[in-house]
Design a protein around this motif. Structure first.
Motif, PDB file in Angstrom:
ATOM      1  N   HIS A  71       0.837  -1.198   0.000  1.00  0.00           N
ATOM      2  CA  HIS A  71       0.000   0.000   0.000  1.00  0.00           C
ATOM      3  C   HIS A  71       0.869   1.245   0.000  1.00  0.00           C
ATOM      4  O   HIS A  71       2.043   1.219   0.387  1.00  0.00           O
ATOM      5  N   ASN A  73       0.467   5.993  -0.193  1.00  0.00           N
ATOM      6  CA  ASN A  73      -0.340   7.202  -0.354  1.00  0.00           C
ATOM      7  C   ASN A  73       0.583   8.389  -0.585  1.00  0.00           C
ATOM      8  O   ASN A  73       1.825   8.259  -0.555  1.00  0.00           O
ATOM      9  N   ARG A 370     -12.078  -0.562  -7.323  1.00  0.00           N
ATOM     10  CA  ARG A 370     -11.364  -1.808  -6.996  1.00  0.00           C
ATOM     11  C   ARG A 370     -11.578  -2.839  -8.097  1.00  0.00           C
ATOM     12  O   ARG A 370     -12.687  -3.023  -8.593  1.00  0.00           O
ATOM     13  N   ASN A 391      -6.686  -4.786  -6.733  1.00  0.00           N
ATOM     14  CA  ASN A 391      -6.092  -3.458  -6.795  1.00  0.00           C
ATOM     15  C   ASN A 391      -7.172  -2.438  -6.467  1.00  0.00           C
ATOM     16  O   ASN A 391      -8.202  -2.392  -7.139  1.00  0.00           O
ATOM     17  N   GLN A 392      -6.952  -1.645  -5.411  1.00  0.00           N
ATOM     18  CA  GLN A 392      -7.914  -0.617  -5.017  1.00  0.00           C
ATOM     19  C   GLN A 392      -7.226   0.732  -5.006  1.00  0.00           C
ATOM     20  O   GLN A 392      -6.138   0.885  -4.443  1.00  0.00           O
ATOM     21  N   GLU A 393      -7.897   1.733  -5.601  1.00  0.00           N
ATOM     22  CA  GLU A 393      -7.329   3.073  -5.711  1.00  0.00           C
ATOM     23  C   GLU A 393      -8.338   4.115  -5.236  1.00  0.00           C
ATOM     24  O   GLU A 393      -9.535   4.014  -5.523  1.00  0.00           O
ATOM     25  N   TYR A 394      -7.820   5.115  -4.511  1.00  0.00           N
ATOM     26  CA  TYR A 394      -8.603   6.260  -4.055  1.00  0.00           C
ATOM     27  C   TYR A 394      -8.258   7.403  -5.001  1.00  0.00           C
ATOM     28  O   TYR A 394      -7.204   8.031  -4.881  1.00  0.00           O
ATOM     29  N   LYS A 395      -9.142   7.670  -5.944  1.00  0.00           N
ATOM     30  CA  LYS A 395      -8.749   8.430  -7.129  1.00  0.00           C
ATOM     31  C   LYS A 395      -8.902   9.935  -6.987  1.00  0.00           C
ATOM     32  O   LYS A 395      -8.046  10.696  -7.433  1.00  0.00           O
ATOM     33  N   LYS A 408      -3.518   3.798  -2.492  1.00  0.00           N
ATOM     34  CA  LYS A 408      -3.860   2.573  -3.211  1.00  0.00           C
ATOM     35  C   LYS A 408      -3.264   1.386  -2.475  1.00  0.00           C
ATOM     36  O   LYS A 408      -2.312   1.524  -1.708  1.00  0.00           O
ATOM     37  N   ASN A 410      -2.609  -3.020  -3.369  1.00  0.00           N
ATOM     38  CA  ASN A 410      -2.800  -4.099  -4.334  1.00  0.00           C
ATOM     39  C   ASN A 410      -1.910  -5.275  -3.975  1.00  0.00           C
ATOM     40  O   ASN A 410      -0.925  -5.134  -3.241  1.00  0.00           O
TER      41      ASN A 410
END
Length: 420
Positions: A71, A73, A370, A391-395, A408, A410
């Motif tokens: 992870h 940020n 995600r 895979n998760q993203e905070y866009k 993110k 993943n």
């Protein structure tokens, strides 16, 4: 020593009695806690077994993941994650057939991410026959009707039928639950009618996750109303179609805010987005709008053609103008292909997004996405092994000082689960 031997013998006799009970009869109107329960939504109106006397059925769930996730940020203030096994989770399930068409369910989280100690998740009483009042009483109505009362999860939407409930991971083709995870345990009562493929649900909860009779000057308790309408048809041997629409309404400011934050087990991805300093959060990976005076709608298509399977979510949740007129939309599409002689193998993917604003006046939308890709093998109807890449993203939409800014995570997960 004699006492110990006597105790062991007593336990053995009790256990054998439970086993014999399970060999002689089955729970009625029950979703099997195994591969046989896949793609079962509302409990079926097929009886499933005969009643001769009160019987107790003991079951359980166990799940263990090997997690290899990274992870990051924009603030670069997250703990370091390695590859290792997570704390195993376990459920104890007690189901009791009390009378013909009358059964009790109780689930205890023996070990969970959020509660390492044993914690009662909830329970309910399900009524499919009223013969305990008088033989044949209202049979014409009860042929299609189910009454459920308890302190447990209630039937809003179809997504909660495909999620992992702590260690009960056997219905979920992936490891994570949905980003906006509609699941809460509240005091509720609901009526379900199923006839010729048509489905109708009408229910009421008190809107509270944590129960208390204490009130104060800020107390604004209002009940939550929810329901569902839909159709579920097996059109031919190969093709099944289901489409439902659900709603959840609450006008209180101190009730009805738990729909996306009522799971006491914790998130399915361990220790992601945990800061180097400050409080950790056992629920990271999910998003809870925390709206008051909430109105939510969820539409769920489900299609199965031979081994090909699709499940979708179109969901909208908002609050009142007085609370900021915020709104979020969740979309999810899940495509699987099941194969093998008993469809014991599957491959597939899921894409899930959440987008919206906490208040209408916010400058920009929050957006989270995600992707899950993976597969699984039912070694037996009670044992599953899964492998996934996620895979998760905070866009967008997060303040520069927020832990979610540019965040993110993943990686790869392996999960083994047993349910019986």
């Amino acid at each position: 020593m004699k006492l110990s031997i006597f105790t062991l013998l007593s336990c053995a006799m009790l256990t054998s009695g439970i086993v014999l009970a399970q060999e002689k009869t089955e729970l009625q109107y029950f979703r099997q806690n195994s591969k046989e329960g896949l793609n079962i939504f509302e409990t079926p109106k097929e009886k499933g077994g005969d009643f001769d006397r009160v019987r107790v059925f003991i079951g359980g769930d166990f799940a263990l993941q090997f997690q290899s996730i990274n992870h990051s940020n924009s603030l670069n203030n997250l703990i370091e994650l390695g590859s290792n096994f997570n704390l195993p989770s376990a459920n104890l399930n007690i189901n009791t057939q009390l009378a013909d068409g009358l059964r009790l369910h109780l689930r205890t989280y023996l070990s969970a991410k959020h509660h390492n100690e044993a914690w009662v998740k909830g329970g309910y009483l399900q009524i499919d026959r009223l013969g305990f009042i008088k033989e044949g009483f209202l049979d014409g109505i009860m042929d299609y009707t189910t009454l459920t009362f308890g302190m447990d999860e209630f039937n809003y939407g179809d997504a909660h039928f495909r999620r992992s409930d702590n260690a009960r991971a056997i219905y979920n083709p992936f490891i994570g639950n949905y980003i906006m995870d509609s699941f809460s345990t509240e005091a509720f009562g609901e009526v379900t009618v199923q006839k010729d493929g048509l489905i109708a649900v009408l229910g009421l909860t008190n809107g509270k996750l944590n129960q208390s009779v204490v009130v104060n000057d800020n107390t604004d308790n209002k009940p939550s109303f929810y329901g569902k309408l839909g159709v579920d048809k097996q059109l031919n041997e190969d093709f099944r179609f289901r489409l439902t629409g659900s709603w959840y309404l609450n006008k209180g400011t101190t009730t009805g805010s738990w729909l996306y934050g009522g799971d006491r087990a914790g998130g399915r991805y361990y220790n992601v987005l945990q800061p180097l300093e400050g409080n950790s959060n056992d629920f990271e990976g999910r998003f809870n709008p925390r709206f008051k005076q909430m109105t939510a709608f969820q539409i769920n298509p489900f299609i199965k053609y031979k081994g090909l399977e699709f499940f979708g979510i179109l969901e909208s949740v908002g609050n009142s103008e007085e609370q900021g007129d915020g709104n979020f939309t969740q979309l999810s599409g899940e495509l699987l292909y099941r194969f093998g002689g008993t469809e014991q193998f599957y491959l597939g993917g899921r894409y899930n997004t959440v987008k919206g604003k906490n208040k209408a006046s916010d400058a920009s939308d929050i957006e989270i996405g995600r992707l899950n890709v993976g597969g699984g093998w039912f070694m037996t109807k009670n044992v599953i092994v899964k492998l996934e890449y996620m895979n998760q993203e905070y866009k967008n939409g997060f303040d520069a000082t927020s832990i979610y800014n540019g965040a993110k995570f993943n990686g790869v997960n392996i999960e083994a689960a047993i349910s019986f």
